[in-house]
Design a protein around this motif. Structure first.
Motif, PDB file in Angstrom:
ATOM      1  N   GLY A  29      -0.151  14.862  11.827  1.00 54.88           N
ATOM      2  CA  GLY A  29      -0.450  15.187  12.471  1.00 54.88           C
ATOM      3  C   GLY A  29      -1.508  14.483  13.562  1.00 54.88           C
ATOM      4  N   SER A  30      -2.222  13.999  13.309  1.00 50.85           N
ATOM      5  CA  SER A  30      -4.115  13.380  13.510  1.00 50.85           C
ATOM      6  C   SER A  30      -3.616  12.087  14.121  1.00 50.85           C
ATOM      7  N   SER A  31      -4.893  11.517  15.006  1.00 56.82           N
ATOM      8  CA  SER A  31      -4.474  10.057  15.751  1.00 56.82           C
ATOM      9  C   SER A  31      -4.923   8.788  15.103  1.00 56.82           C
ATOM     10  N   ASN A  32      -4.101   8.353  13.981  1.00 59.80           N
ATOM     11  CA  ASN A  32      -4.540   7.849  13.002  1.00 59.80           C
ATOM     12  C   ASN A  32      -2.810   6.626  13.121  1.00 59.80           C
ATOM     13  N   CYS A  33      -3.377   6.027  12.278  1.00 67.01           N
ATOM     14  CA  CYS A  33      -2.161   5.076  11.622  1.00 67.01           C
ATOM     15  C   CYS A  33      -2.077   5.452  10.359  1.00 67.01           C
ATOM     16  N   MET A  34      -0.311   5.314  10.200  1.00 62.64           N
ATOM     17  CA  MET A  34       0.194   5.216   9.359  1.00 62.64           C
ATOM     18  C   MET A  34       1.220   3.800   9.310  1.00 62.64           C
ATOM     19  N   GLY A  35       1.406   2.833   8.311  1.00 59.94           N
ATOM     20  CA  GLY A  35       2.082   2.415   7.974  1.00 59.94           C
ATOM     21  C   GLY A  35       2.484   1.940   6.634  1.00 59.94           C
ATOM     22  N   TRP A  36       3.314   0.798   7.057  1.00 57.70           N
ATOM     23  CA  TRP A  36       4.411   0.222   5.816  1.00 57.70           C
ATOM     24  C   TRP A  36       4.025  -1.226   5.647  1.00 57.70           C
ATOM     25  N   PHE A  37       3.573  -0.954   4.367  1.00 51.57           N
ATOM     26  CA  PHE A  37       3.749  -2.650   3.348  1.00 51.57           C
ATOM     27  C   PHE A  37       4.422  -3.133   2.646  1.00 51.57           C
ATOM     28  N   ARG A  38       4.950  -4.384   2.440  1.00 49.91           N
ATOM     29  CA  ARG A  38       5.292  -4.932   1.125  1.00 49.91           C
ATOM     30  C   ARG A  38       4.052  -6.110   0.519  1.00 49.91           C
ATOM     31  N   GLN A  39       4.667  -6.144  -1.355  1.00 49.08           N
ATOM     32  CA  GLN A  39       4.277  -7.254  -1.652  1.00 49.08           C
ATOM     33  C   GLN A  39       5.123  -7.404  -2.772  1.00 49.08           C
ATOM     34  N   VAL A  40       5.179  -8.777  -3.006  1.00 48.41           N
ATOM     35  CA  VAL A  40       6.092  -9.903  -4.046  1.00 48.41           C
ATOM     36  C   VAL A  40       4.761 -10.463  -4.867  1.00 48.41           C
ATOM     37  N   PRO A  41       5.738 -10.746  -6.256  1.00 47.03           N
ATOM     38  CA  PRO A  41       4.742 -11.646  -7.088  1.00 47.03           C
ATOM     39  C   PRO A  41       4.526 -12.500  -6.615  1.00 47.03           C
ATOM     40  N   GLY A  42       3.005 -13.228  -6.548  1.00 47.79           N
ATOM     41  CA  GLY A  42       2.628 -14.218  -5.506  1.00 47.79           C
ATOM     42  C   GLY A  42       2.264 -14.866  -4.685  1.00 47.79           C
ATOM     43  N   LYS A  43       2.358 -13.181  -3.793  1.00 39.58           N
ATOM     44  CA  LYS A  43       2.620 -13.441  -1.742  1.00 39.58           C
ATOM     45  C   LYS A  43       0.907 -12.108  -2.157  1.00 39.58           C
ATOM     46  N   GLU A  44       0.525 -12.890  -1.029  1.00 38.27           N
ATOM     47  CA  GLU A  44      -0.089 -11.485   0.188  1.00 38.27           C
ATOM     48  C   GLU A  44       0.368  -9.903   0.303  1.00 38.27           C
ATOM     49  N   ARG A  45      -0.056  -8.598   0.823  1.00 36.67           N
ATOM     50  CA  ARG A  45       0.283  -7.755   0.395  1.00 36.67           C
ATOM     51  C   ARG A  45       0.826  -8.301   2.539  1.00 36.67           C
ATOM     52  N   GLU A  46       1.772  -7.873   2.631  1.00 38.41           N
ATOM     53  CA  GLU A  46       2.674  -8.098   4.485  1.00 38.41           C
ATOM     54  C   GLU A  46       2.452  -6.747   5.503  1.00 38.41           C
ATOM     55  N   GLY A  47       2.150  -6.712   6.049  1.00 37.08           N
ATOM     56  CA  GLY A  47       2.368  -5.687   6.694  1.00 37.08           C
ATOM     57  C   GLY A  47       3.261  -5.529   7.506  1.00 37.08           C
ATOM     58  N   VAL A  48       4.232  -4.319   7.120  1.00 36.27           N
ATOM     59  CA  VAL A  48       5.692  -4.255   7.366  1.00 36.27           C
ATOM     60  C   VAL A  48       5.878  -3.376   9.312  1.00 36.27           C
ATOM     61  N   ALA A  49       5.416  -2.357   8.936  1.00 35.91           N
ATOM     62  CA  ALA A  49       5.464  -1.674  10.651  1.00 35.91           C
ATOM     63  C   ALA A  49       3.915  -0.674  10.338  1.00 35.91           C
ATOM     64  N   HIS A  50       3.768  -0.440  11.890  1.00 35.57           N
ATOM     65  CA  HIS A  50       2.943   0.621  11.673  1.00 35.57           C
ATOM     66  C   HIS A  50       3.172   1.655  13.312  1.00 35.57           C
ATOM     67  N   ILE A  51       2.689   3.089  12.854  1.00 28.86           N
ATOM     68  CA  ILE A  51       3.141   3.401  13.862  1.00 28.86           C
ATOM     69  C   ILE A  51       1.309   4.078  14.387  1.00 28.86           C
ATOM     70  N   TRP A  52       1.278   4.599  15.526  1.00 30.15           N
ATOM     71  CA  TRP A  52       0.243   5.575  16.275  1.00 30.15           C
ATOM     72  C   TRP A  52       0.326   6.908  15.652  1.00 30.15           C
ATOM     73  N   THR A  53      -0.147   7.664  15.648  1.00 27.38           N
ATOM     74  CA  THR A  53       0.353   8.849  15.134  1.00 27.38           C
ATOM     75  C   THR A  53       0.072   9.898  16.450  1.00 27.38           C
ATOM     76  N   GLY A  54      -0.965   9.551  17.557  1.00 28.62           N
ATOM     77  CA  GLY A  54      -1.419  10.146  17.695  1.00 28.62           C
ATOM     78  C   GLY A  54      -0.849  10.038  19.295  1.00 28.62           C
ATOM     79  N   GLY A  55       0.689   8.817  19.749  1.00 34.56           N
ATOM     80  CA  GLY A  55       0.942   8.712  20.973  1.00 34.56           C
ATOM     81  C   GLY A  55       2.759   8.000  20.670  1.00 34.56           C
ATOM     82  N   GLY A  56       2.565   7.936  19.212  1.00 35.30           N
ATOM     83  CA  GLY A  56       4.193   7.199  18.482  1.00 35.30           C
ATOM     84  C   GLY A  56       4.403   5.815  18.678  1.00 35.30           C
ATOM     85  N   ARG A  57       3.159   5.353  19.350  1.00 35.92           N
ATOM     86  CA  ARG A  57       3.772   3.734  19.551  1.00 35.92           C
ATOM     87  C   ARG A  57       3.480   3.111  18.194  1.00 35.92           C
TER      88      ARG A  57
END
Length: 122
Positions: A29-57
């Protein structure tokens, strides 16, 4: 701050769908980002999807565009990741992050969930 809690992971065959949920009271309910990340063995954590909760972008990694959708339900304090047309390469531990800031892009998340496993195989 309340730690995000993920759910909805599991095993699915290629071409199938899953919907992940992230409960994060005080963030959706705040104006910030929330996101989903994923990680597999041997690789860096990858940003998958993000949402700006203040406007839904929303923002997506190129590898999931057209297949994954991030959304929010402020009444339930929950962010979702709808995953369609799943591929074996989508197999990973998926993490929800909250408290991100917008500085040209969503970044600097300050709290993370413990993850939920997604396995795509035949």
């Amino acid at each position: 701050q309340v730690q995000p809690v993920e759910s909805g992971g599991g095993s699915v065959q290629p071409g199938g769908s899953l919907r992940l949920s992230c409960a994060a009271s005080g963030y959706t309910g705040s104006s910030n980002c929330m996101g989903w990340f994923r990680q597999v063995p041997g690789k860096e954590r990858e940003g998958v999807a993000h949402i700006w909760t203040g406007g839904g972008r929303t923002y997506y990694a190129a590898s999931v565009k057209g297949r994954f959708t991030i959304s929010q339900d402020n009444a339930k304090n929950t962010v979702y990741l709808q995953m369609n047309s799943l591929k074996p390469e989508d197999t990973a531990m998926y993490y929800c992050a909250a408290g991100g800031v917008w500085i040209g892009a969503c970044q600097r998340y300050n709290t993370w969930g413990q993850g939920t496993q997604v396995t795509v195989s035949s």
